[in-house]
Motif scaffolding. Structure first.
Motif, short mmCIF file in Angstrom:
data_model
loop_
_atom_site.label_atom_id
_atom_site.label_comp_id
_atom_site.label_asym_id
_atom_site.label_seq_id
_atom_site.Cartn_x
_atom_site.Cartn_y
_atom_site.Cartn_z
N ALA A 141 3.19 3.39 -24.47
CA ALA A 141 4.33 3.48 -23.28
C ALA A 141 4.20 4.66 -22.44
O ALA A 141 4.40 4.36 -21.22
N GLN A 142 3.91 5.76 -22.85
CA GLN A 142 3.51 6.77 -21.96
C GLN A 142 2.32 6.74 -20.93
O GLN A 142 2.49 6.88 -19.75
N TYR A 143 1.43 6.08 -21.48
CA TYR A 143 0.27 5.62 -20.33
C TYR A 143 0.84 4.45 -19.49
O TYR A 143 0.48 4.56 -18.45
N ASP A 144 1.69 3.58 -20.02
CA ASP A 144 2.09 2.41 -19.03
C ASP A 144 2.92 3.04 -17.94
O ASP A 144 2.92 2.84 -16.82
N ASP A 145 3.93 4.24 -18.37
CA ASP A 145 4.66 4.76 -17.41
C ASP A 145 3.71 5.60 -16.22
O ASP A 145 3.91 5.74 -15.13
N GLY A 146 2.58 6.31 -16.86
CA GLY A 146 1.74 6.99 -16.24
C GLY A 146 0.98 6.06 -15.01
O GLY A 146 1.07 6.56 -13.83
N PHE A 147 0.77 4.99 -15.63
CA PHE A 147 0.12 4.08 -14.61
C PHE A 147 1.05 3.41 -13.44
O PHE A 147 0.80 3.21 -12.50
N GLU A 148 2.28 3.16 -13.95
CA GLU A 148 3.41 2.74 -13.16
C GLU A 148 3.78 3.59 -12.12
O GLU A 148 3.58 3.10 -11.04
N THR A 149 3.61 4.80 -12.42
CA THR A 149 3.98 5.86 -11.38
C THR A 149 2.63 5.75 -10.34
O THR A 149 3.03 5.78 -9.20
N LEU A 150 1.13 5.75 -10.72
CA LEU A 150 0.36 5.74 -9.77
C LEU A 150 0.33 4.51 -9.04
O LEU A 150 0.24 4.55 -7.73
N LYS A 151 0.76 3.15 -9.52
CA LYS A 151 1.00 2.06 -8.89
C LYS A 151 2.06 2.30 -7.65
O LYS A 151 1.95 1.86 -6.63
N PHE A 152 3.07 2.66 -8.19
CA PHE A 152 4.17 3.22 -7.15
C PHE A 152 3.79 4.17 -5.93
O PHE A 152 4.27 3.74 -5.10
N VAL A 153 3.16 5.01 -6.49
CA VAL A 153 2.54 5.90 -5.23
C VAL A 153 1.52 5.24 -4.18
O VAL A 153 2.10 5.63 -3.08
N ASP A 154 0.77 4.30 -4.79
CA ASP A 154 0.03 3.62 -3.95
C ASP A 154 0.71 2.52 -3.21
O ASP A 154 0.38 2.47 -2.08
N GLY A 155 1.72 2.13 -3.70
CA GLY A 155 2.41 0.99 -2.82
C GLY A 155 3.79 0.98 -2.31
O GLY A 155 4.25 -0.07 -1.97
N THR A 156 4.09 2.19 -2.23
CA THR A 156 5.65 2.25 -1.83
C THR A 156 5.68 3.23 -0.82
O THR A 156 5.00 4.35 -0.88
N LYS A 157 6.66 2.84 0.03
CA LYS A 157 6.86 4.07 1.31
C LYS A 157 7.90 5.17 0.56
O LYS A 157 8.86 4.57 0.32
N ILE A 158 7.46 6.26 0.51
CA ILE A 158 8.05 7.44 -0.20
C ILE A 158 8.58 8.33 0.77
O ILE A 158 7.80 8.90 1.73
N ASP A 159 9.99 8.45 0.70
CA ASP A 159 10.49 9.42 1.56
C ASP A 159 9.96 10.75 1.52
O ASP A 159 9.87 11.41 0.21
N GLY A 160 9.51 11.63 2.39
CA GLY A 160 9.18 12.94 2.54
C GLY A 160 7.62 12.86 2.06
O GLY A 160 7.04 14.15 2.12
N PHE A 161 6.94 11.88 1.90
CA PHE A 161 5.45 11.60 1.81
C PHE A 161 4.98 11.75 3.29
O PHE A 161 5.14 11.05 3.93
N PRO A 162 4.26 12.89 3.54
CA PRO A 162 3.78 12.99 4.91
C PRO A 162 2.72 12.10 5.19
O PRO A 162 1.87 11.84 4.45
N PRO A 163 2.69 11.84 6.64
CA PRO A 163 1.92 10.61 6.90
C PRO A 163 0.41 10.98 6.89
O PRO A 163 -0.62 10.24 6.76
N ASN A 164 -0.04 12.38 6.83
CA ASN A 164 -1.49 12.70 6.80
C ASN A 164 -2.00 12.66 5.27
O ASN A 164 -2.95 13.40 4.96
N ALA A 165 -0.93 12.35 4.35
CA ALA A 165 -1.22 12.38 2.80
C ALA A 165 -2.45 11.44 2.69
O ALA A 165 -1.94 10.31 2.93
#
Length: 193
Positions: free
Chosen positions: A116-140
């Motif tokens: 479950a922990q690996y699933d959660d870690g991977f889910e977070t990585l996919k979220f960072v890749d595919g979601t517009k996140i408030d506060g995420f600088p455009p030059n990241a």
């Protein structure tokens, strides 16, 4: 004497570790040591979230800055990104590396058994890749994504990287991880996960 909390399975929750890491640090939209932080929810049904650390130098920079996803240690049973030692560590990493740091959480054992922990870690990585996140600088530059962690978090970063090597990401995150993981793992290891 510390009050020992039990999990739903009657297993004591590492009371010593909970006391040791009991102090929590709130996110800060005002720079603390040159870094702002915010909490973002990945999946409310799993209480899955991360703390985003953005150095003020990265926001002001014209050049692209890398992204580091950090998985905390604690044997999958204690700790989280809002614990003071991890907040201090990730804030320092963001400042010293001039990188955006995503400090990820996961569901805790024994209620949620591995993987479950690996699933959660991977889910977070996919979220960072595919979601517009408030506060995420455009030059990241998500194409310059690095995975890191300590103790069980280092174990998570390994397993997440192996899964990432086989996933088609929406952004450039996958190409960097695939190139790096395929250079260090034999072909049989990436097929096994």
């Amino acid at each position: 004497m510390a009050n020992i909390e039990e999990s739903s399975h009657g297993v004591p929750r590492g009371a010593f570790m909970e006391v040791l890491f009991a102090e929590k640090a709130p996110p800060s939209s005002t720079p603390v040591n040159g870094v702002v932080s915010s909490d973002d929810i990945v999946d409310p049904s799993r209480s899955l979230w991360f703390r985003l650390y953005v150095p003020t130098s990265a926001v002001a920079a014209a050049d692209a800055v890398p992204v580091a996803v950090y998985y905390h240690g604690g044997g999958f049973v204690v700790n989280s990104p809002d614990r003071k030692p991890y907040d201090d560590l990730c804030r320092g990493l963001a400042r010293e590396l001039s990188a955006v740091v995503v400090s990820a959480t996961h569901r805790m054992a024994p209620e949620h058994r591995c993987p479950a922990q690996y699933d959660d870690g991977f889910e977070t990585l996919k979220f960072v890749d595919g979601t517009k996140i408030d506060g995420f600088p455009p030059n990241a530059d998500i194409g310059k994504c690095f995975l890191a962690g300590d103790s069980s978090g280092a174990n998570m970063s390994h397993h997440v990287a192996v899964r990432a090597a086989k996933h088609e990401f929406q952004d450039k995150i996958g190409s960097q991880i695939k190139r790096d993981i395929l250079e260090i793992l034999p072909k049989s290891a990436t097929n096994a996960v």
